[in-house]
Motif scaffolding. Structure first.
Motif, PDB file in Angstrom:
ATOM      1  N   ASP A 166       0.834  -1.202   0.000  1.00 56.44           N
ATOM      2  CA  ASP A 166       0.000   0.000   0.000  1.00 56.44           C
ATOM      3  C   ASP A 166       0.868   1.251   0.000  1.00 56.44           C
ATOM      4  N   LYS A 167       0.433   2.231  -0.791  1.00 61.77           N
ATOM      5  CA  LYS A 167       1.112   3.521  -0.839  1.00 61.77           C
ATOM      6  C   LYS A 167       0.718   4.291   0.418  1.00 61.77           C
ATOM      7  N   PRO A 168       1.666   4.990   1.057  1.00 61.30           N
ATOM      8  CA  PRO A 168       1.308   5.742   2.266  1.00 61.30           C
ATOM      9  C   PRO A 168       0.249   6.806   1.954  1.00 61.30           C
ATOM     10  N   GLN A 169      -0.655   7.005   2.878  1.00 66.97           N
ATOM     11  CA  GLN A 169      -1.720   8.002   2.733  1.00 66.97           C
ATOM     12  C   GLN A 169      -1.097   9.394   2.790  1.00 66.97           C
ATOM     13  N   THR A 170      -1.570  10.289   1.935  1.00 65.28           N
ATOM     14  CA  THR A 170      -1.126  11.675   1.940  1.00 65.28           C
ATOM     15  C   THR A 170      -2.309  12.561   2.276  1.00 65.28           C
ATOM     16  N   TYR A 171      -2.092  13.496   3.183  1.00 67.49           N
ATOM     17  CA  TYR A 171      -3.123  14.431   3.605  1.00 67.49           C
ATOM     18  C   TYR A 171      -2.742  15.816   3.093  1.00 67.49           C
ATOM     19  N   THR A 172      -3.683  16.482   2.453  1.00 65.93           N
ATOM     20  CA  THR A 172      -3.437  17.778   1.832  1.00 65.93           C
ATOM     21  C   THR A 172      -4.209  18.857   2.578  1.00 65.93           C
ATOM     22  N   PHE A 173      -3.585  20.020   2.726  1.00 68.25           N
ATOM     23  CA  PHE A 173      -4.266  21.190   3.279  1.00 68.25           C
ATOM     24  C   PHE A 173      -3.647  22.436   2.655  1.00 68.25           C
ATOM     25  N   PHE A 174      -4.340  23.551   2.791  1.00 68.72           N
ATOM     26  CA  PHE A 174      -3.868  24.812   2.237  1.00 68.72           C
ATOM     27  C   PHE A 174      -3.743  25.846   3.340  1.00 68.72           C
ATOM     28  N   VAL A 175      -2.710  26.672   3.244  1.00 65.73           N
ATOM     29  CA  VAL A 175      -2.590  27.868   4.072  1.00 65.73           C
ATOM     30  C   VAL A 175      -2.476  29.009   3.075  1.00 65.73           C
ATOM     31  N   GLY A 176      -3.514  29.841   3.032  1.00 71.05           N
ATOM     32  CA  GLY A 176      -3.587  30.836   1.967  1.00 71.05           C
ATOM     33  C   GLY A 176      -3.744  30.098   0.643  1.00 71.05           C
ATOM     34  N   SER A 181      -7.719  17.339  12.620  1.00 69.14           N
ATOM     35  CA  SER A 181      -7.747  16.156  11.753  1.00 69.14           C
ATOM     36  C   SER A 181      -7.735  16.612  10.307  1.00 69.14           C
ATOM     37  N   LEU A 182      -6.832  16.028   9.524  1.00 71.72           N
ATOM     38  CA  LEU A 182      -6.718  16.383   8.114  1.00 71.72           C
ATOM     39  C   LEU A 182      -7.482  15.414   7.214  1.00 71.72           C
ATOM     40  N   GLU A 183      -8.271  14.514   7.828  1.00 74.38           N
ATOM     41  CA  GLU A 183      -9.096  13.590   7.054  1.00 74.38           C
ATOM     42  C   GLU A 183     -10.055  14.405   6.193  1.00 74.38           C
ATOM     43  N   LYS A 184     -10.213  13.994   4.949  1.00 78.21           N
ATOM     44  CA  LYS A 184     -11.094  14.720   4.036  1.00 78.21           C
ATOM     45  C   LYS A 184     -12.550  14.422   4.367  1.00 78.21           C
TER      46      LYS A 184
END
Length: 98
Positions: free
Chosen positions: A20-30, A79-82
């Motif tokens: 399994d590919k590691p999970q990536t969590y995305t977020f934005f600042v500005g 939590s960065l879960e979508k």
């Protein structure tokens, strides 16, 4: 045991599929996009990822829908879960009520 035997056994141990590919969590600042492999970060950890973060600013999580925006404390876990897409933060000058 040969190298091919080890590779074959490893493949069988994993059910014949790729790991399994590691999970990536995305977020934005500005407008800047950030990615992490951590599902939860504190406000301080998020600020630390932003180059040249201005310490006179608060980290604010943008509300979704009718939810209000809210200040994220340095020790507050997020939590960065979508749920509704990547979280969006902004840097806002600290309120001065004096």
């Amino acid at each position: 045991m040969s190298k091919d035997d080890v590779l074959e056994q490893t493949s069988k141990d994993q059910g014949g599929r790729k790991p399994d590919k590691p999970q990536t969590y995305t977020f934005f600042v500005g407008r800047e996009k950030f990615e992490t492999d951590q599902p939860v970060l504190t406000g301080l950890q998020i600020k630390a990822k932003v180059p040249d973060w201005d310490p006179s600013h608060d980290l604010v999580l943008e509300g979704h829908g009718d939810d209000p925006d809210r200040v994220i404390r340095d020790d507050e876990e997020v939590s960065l879960e979508k749920v509704h897409g990547p979280l969006r933060f902004s840097a806002v000058p600290k309120a001065n009520f004096g």
